[in-house]
Motif scaffolding. Structure first.
Motif, PDB file in Angstrom:
ATOM      1  N   LYS A 183      36.916  39.286  36.807  1.00  0.00           N
ATOM      2  CA  LYS A 183      36.543  40.131  38.124  1.00  0.00           C
ATOM      3  C   LYS A 183      36.509  41.481  37.688  1.00  0.00           C
ATOM      4  O   LYS A 183      35.477  42.146  38.268  1.00  0.00           O
ATOM      5  CB  LYS A 183      38.053  39.881  39.028  1.00  0.00           C
ATOM      6  N   ALA A 184      37.269  42.017  36.797  1.00  0.00           N
ATOM      7  CA  ALA A 184      37.306  43.528  36.316  1.00  0.00           C
ATOM      8  C   ALA A 184      35.875  43.893  35.964  1.00  0.00           C
ATOM      9  O   ALA A 184      35.123  44.989  35.880  1.00  0.00           O
ATOM     10  CB  ALA A 184      38.070  44.156  35.477  1.00  0.00           C
ATOM     11  N   LYS A 185      35.075  42.856  35.260  1.00  0.00           N
ATOM     12  CA  LYS A 185      33.939  42.906  34.678  1.00  0.00           C
ATOM     13  C   LYS A 185      32.687  43.256  36.003  1.00  0.00           C
ATOM     14  O   LYS A 185      31.510  43.605  35.308  1.00  0.00           O
ATOM     15  CB  LYS A 185      33.221  41.725  33.956  1.00  0.00           C
ATOM     16  N   GLY A 186      33.067  42.782  36.988  1.00  0.00           N
ATOM     17  CA  GLY A 186      31.942  42.958  37.986  1.00  0.00           C
ATOM     18  C   GLY A 186      31.395  41.605  38.247  1.00  0.00           C
ATOM     19  O   GLY A 186      30.133  41.563  38.996  1.00  0.00           O
ATOM     20  N   LEU A 187      31.848  40.632  37.645  1.00  0.00           N
ATOM     21  CA  LEU A 187      31.259  39.262  38.077  1.00  0.00           C
ATOM     22  C   LEU A 187      31.438  38.958  39.594  1.00  0.00           C
ATOM     23  O   LEU A 187      32.588  39.092  40.434  1.00  0.00           O
ATOM     24  CB  LEU A 187      32.148  38.181  37.367  1.00  0.00           C
ATOM     25  N   PRO A 188      30.451  38.281  40.290  1.00  0.00           N
ATOM     26  CA  PRO A 188      30.493  37.944  41.461  1.00  0.00           C
ATOM     27  C   PRO A 188      31.716  36.696  41.873  1.00  0.00           C
ATOM     28  O   PRO A 188      31.989  35.995  40.682  1.00  0.00           O
ATOM     29  CB  PRO A 188      29.309  37.330  42.071  1.00  0.00           C
ATOM     30  N   ARG A 189      32.432  36.722  42.736  1.00  0.00           N
ATOM     31  CA  ARG A 189      33.576  35.936  42.934  1.00  0.00           C
ATOM     32  C   ARG A 189      33.073  34.285  42.519  1.00  0.00           C
ATOM     33  O   ARG A 189      33.919  33.559  42.044  1.00  0.00           O
ATOM     34  CB  ARG A 189      34.078  35.819  44.286  1.00  0.00           C
TER      35      ARG A 189
ATOM     36  N   LYS B 143      30.898  33.290  40.501  1.00  0.00           N
ATOM     37  CA  LYS B 143      31.015  32.859  39.032  1.00  0.00           C
ATOM     38  C   LYS B 143      32.010  33.211  38.476  1.00  0.00           C
ATOM     39  O   LYS B 143      32.248  32.150  37.470  1.00  0.00           O
ATOM     40  CB  LYS B 143      29.912  34.366  38.522  1.00  0.00           C
TER      41      LYS B 143
ATOM     42  N   LYS C  71      32.456  29.619  36.548  1.00  0.00           N
ATOM     43  CA  LYS C  71      32.263  29.844  35.098  1.00  0.00           C
ATOM     44  C   LYS C  71      33.564  29.954  34.423  1.00  0.00           C
ATOM     45  O   LYS C  71      33.949  29.278  33.486  1.00  0.00           O
ATOM     46  CB  LYS C  71      31.265  30.794  34.628  1.00  0.00           C
TER      47      LYS C  71
END
Ligand SMILES: Nc1ncnc2c1ncn2[C@@H]1O[C@H](COP(=O)(O)OP(=O)(O)OP(=O)(O)O)[C@@H](O)[C@H]1O
Ligand SMILES: [Mg+2]
Lengths: 383, 343
Positions: free
Chosen positions: A286-292, A294, A298
């Protein structure tokens, strides 16, 4: 990897031997010898004679066991119809060698599993093999034929039930975890506990009454059948008719078996998903900025599915043994029903045959589960 | 004065639990200049991580909620951004690394996979170029044999190496701000020092601002320009590292400094900790939150919560009623000064 598989198979063999000794002993100890009933009928004398000879029934118990074991593993008939089996096996062996030698270890398990499944399937399609499992004490004929005439029915029911349980149960558990404590989650939890705590015969009979009896009364159409695998007129039906008829017979028993596994999968998947959702690496994702989406699809799913593999693999193994109660309620001509009658008549060649088939199934599926485990989780090492 | 990189005002983050409302962060304000390295220190439970998670907007509803405040990042209030806009900032403009490198990476994907994923998320590059950037990032954090190691899984790295990977991942998109939540707590002392040196070098080279959360004042002294000391959800003192270390104004800061081992031998190499325990952030005491443990507390401390206010000539601020009259720097910290407080 190969060493690991070999070792596991050897352990499996030892386990199976131990299993056979235990079950055999228990059957001997259950009293009321199988022949007592036959003896009441004087015309059965030659049959008794035949049984006694075949199974060494006048010998001490350990001798009877070794006789059984010798029969069980001895091949009665073996014929290879063409070159396909040899090509398949040799091909698989060569492929195995090449893969083990040259392919990166993480995918080895998947490849081997796939290759050997196809190879064994091709091989078995093109050979005739039967083992000398002897004749049944109930006078029902050859044990091999008896058991294998029932497996088709059991597989049809078992795989359908398993598919329903997986297709609904796993997404359900995942969804519940993502929406923890939502109305839907609570509903799922209550549903699962209901399914768990209702005895299977109540589910079975309940389905028969509501889905077949009442539904037909209300709608005037016969949607589901309550017994058997197909209608008597089945051979003369069109292809569509055949499919419909099969589905109409299959639905209710499959649902009644599936419900409990489904509830189990959903609970298990929910717990495992929740654990993953609270893990550090998901926070990183989440902290990487991935959409929820994904993050869930993933990063969470694959980890959350790992523990389910074992559960499902063992279920497949038990499925081979048939569903005793459901098969009885729905008049399903499967292994489970054969098993229960065989126990009632102390028909030990049949009981032993089925127990051992289940045992072999468990050993093999355990191995399959472990290989899949390694495929899904790179931390697993085979050594 | 340059434009602030980060400007937080009256941030309050609460959690609702069965015991009651946890006021984990309760009205904090602070700024960060571009390139500034700020240490956040304070005892366990003082709200350091929650502050960081609030900036990243990773507080999970419905349990946790940012109740009020603004978090202005480059002039934009993060709390008003939509989830999509926030995703572009997370990992891109503000990166975060966490305490436990053993569990912070996904065990089922390779390092390369996880690095490339981050890079492709924030930079519009092809997979091949992303791989190149990933290799460069691993080389920057001094991981030997970087191209080959991309194919390895997290479990094939040691703890220190994993934290390097996390740093590489955090810095791979050249963020303006790196939040590091106790990045070295889980590592052994030698590795700790190496990682901090590395972070210092990288941050300095790139001019990345860092918010470093830590328990270790020694680390702060070597790494940071400024410090903020947190206590029970609030900031009790902030200022430059020099001022805070040489001239602490808050009795809690003074106590914390006393708990530091002096390695230079000028002072005693004795360790002491502040007696008593921090208050529950559910049932905060009226008045100053540190009062029950403070040996200098007077009547007003039990009634009025001291606001944080500037003190002295520098940038130092403190939240203590008695800051001016107490001259803490002349009191050499000693165990004798800490009275036992029943808790
Ligand atoms: N998800 C949550 N639900 C409820 N309470 C929480 C949650 N996260 C944090 N808290 C509470 O908020 C307070 C501050 O927690 P925080 O993690 O910020 O402390 P910290 O200063 O980082 O401590 P540490 O040094 O131990 O990491 C604690 O009392 C903690 O119990
Ligand atoms: Mg913390």
């Amino acid at each position: 990897m190969l060493a690991y598989i070999t070792r596991r198979l050897v352990y499996g063999l030892v386990t199976l031997l131990a299993l056979s000794v235990i079950v055999f002993t228990l059957l001997q100890a259950s009293g009321g010898g199988p022949l007592d009933r036959l003896k009441l009928n004087p015309r059965m004398q030659p049959f008794i004679q035949q049984l006694t000879e075949q199974w060494g029934l006048d010998q001490p118990v350990w001798k009877q066991y070794t006789t059984w074991l010798k029969n069980y593993v001895s091949v009665q008939e073996f014929a290879v119809h063409n070159a396909i089996p040899i090509i398949a096996i040799v091909g698989a062996a060569v492929a195995t060698f090449l893969i083990v030698k040259f392919v990166r270890s993480q995918w080895t398990g998947t490849y081997l599993l796939g290759i050997w499944s196809v190879a064994l399937y091709l091989a078995l399609r093109n050979v005739t093999i039967r083992f000398n499992w002897g004749i049944s004490f109930q006078g029902a004929g050859d044990v091999w034929d008896l058991v294998f005439s029932r497996t088709g029915a059991t597989f049809r029911l078992g795989f359908t039930a398993l598919a329903i349980a997986l297709i609904i149960g796993i997404p359900l558990g995942i969804y519940q975890a993502i929406r923890q404590y939502s109305f839907f989650d609570q509903l799922g939890t209550i549903g699962a506990f209901l399914a768990f705590s209702t005895p299977i015969f109540i589910i079975g009979v309940g389905l028969q009454i509501v889905m077949a009896l009442y539904l037909e009364r209300w709608t005037g159409v016969k949607l589901f059948y309550v017994a058997g695998m197909n209608s008597p007129g089945y051979p003369d039906m069109s292809i569509v008719g055949k499919i419909a008829d099969t589905a109409q017979h299959l639905t209710l028993p499959a649902i009644s078996i599936a419900l409990i596994s489904l509830a189990g999968y959903a609970r298990f998947q929910r717990a495992s998903m929740l654990e993953v959702l609270h893990s550090d690496y998901l926070r990183t994702a989440k902290a990487k900025g991935l959409p929820r989406r994904k993050v869930v699809i993933k990063h969470a799913l694959r980890n959350a599915m790992i523990p389910i593999v074992t559960l499902v693999s063992l279920d497949v193994a038990f499925m081979i043994g048939g569903a005793i109660i459901t098969e009885s309620i729905f008049g399903w001509p499967g292994v489970g029903r054969l098993y229960i009658t065989a126990i009632g008549t102390v028909d030990y060649p049949v009981v032993m045959a089925i127990v051992m088939v289940i045992g072999i199934g468990i050993v093999v599926m355990n191995l399959v589960a472990d290989i899949l485990y390694g495929v899904m989780d790179p931390r697993v090492r085979y050594d | 004065m340059t434009e602030k990189l980060l400007k937080i005002e009256d941030l309050r983050t609460y959690f609702s639990t069965e015991e009651g409302v946890v006021r984990a962060v309760d009205g904090i304000s602070f700024d960060l200049e571009p390139g500034e390295r700020r240490g956040v220190v304070g005892e366990s439970g003082s709200g350091k991580s929650v502050t960081a998670m609030s900036i990243m907007r990773l507080i999970e509803p419905p349990a946790g909620e940012i109740v009020t405040g603004t978090i202005e990042f480059k002039g934009e209030n993060l709390l008003e951004l939509g989830e999509d806009e926030m995703q572009a900032i997370r990992g891109g403009k503000i990166a975060m690394i966490f305490q436990d490198p053993m569990t912070a990476l996904n065990p089922v994907y390779t390092i390369g996979d996880q690095l490339v994923e981050t890079i492709m998320l924030h930079q519009h590059v092809s997979k091949k170029d992303a791989r190149g950037i990933a290799i460069k990032a691993l080389e920057d954090v001094q991981i030997p044999n970087a191209p080959a190691r991309l194919e390895d899984y997290p479990h094939q790295f040691s703890g220190g190496m994993r934290q390097r990977v996390m740093i590489a991942m955090g810095l791979s998109c050249n963020p303006d701000l790196l939040i590091a939540d106790e990045p070295t707590t889980a590592l052994d002392v030698t590795t700790q020092a190496q990682i901090m040196d590395l972070m210092l070098k990288l941050a300095e080279d790139r001019g990345t601002a860092v918010l470093l959360i830590t328990h270790d004042l020694g680390v702060v002294a070597g790494f940071c320009d400024t410090i903020q000391v947190m206590y029970a959800g609030g900031i009790v003192e902030e200022g430059s590292v020099e001022d805070i270390f040489h001239n602490p104004q808050h009795p809690y800061t003074w106590g914390l400094l006393g708990s530091m081992t002096r390695l230079d031998g000028k002072h005693r190499a004795r360790l002491h900790s502040i007696a008593g325990a921090p208050p529950s952030v559910i049932d905060l005491p009226v008045g100053c939150r540190f009062r029950p443990r403070c040996e200098f507390a007077i009547d007003i401390c039990g009634r009025v919560l001291p606001a944080i206010r500037p003190i002295g000539e520098g940038d130092q601020s403190v939240a203590c009623h008695r800051a001016e009259e107490l001259d803490l720097k002349t009191l050499d910290v000693d165990v004798d000064h800490t009275k036992e407080v029943a808790s």
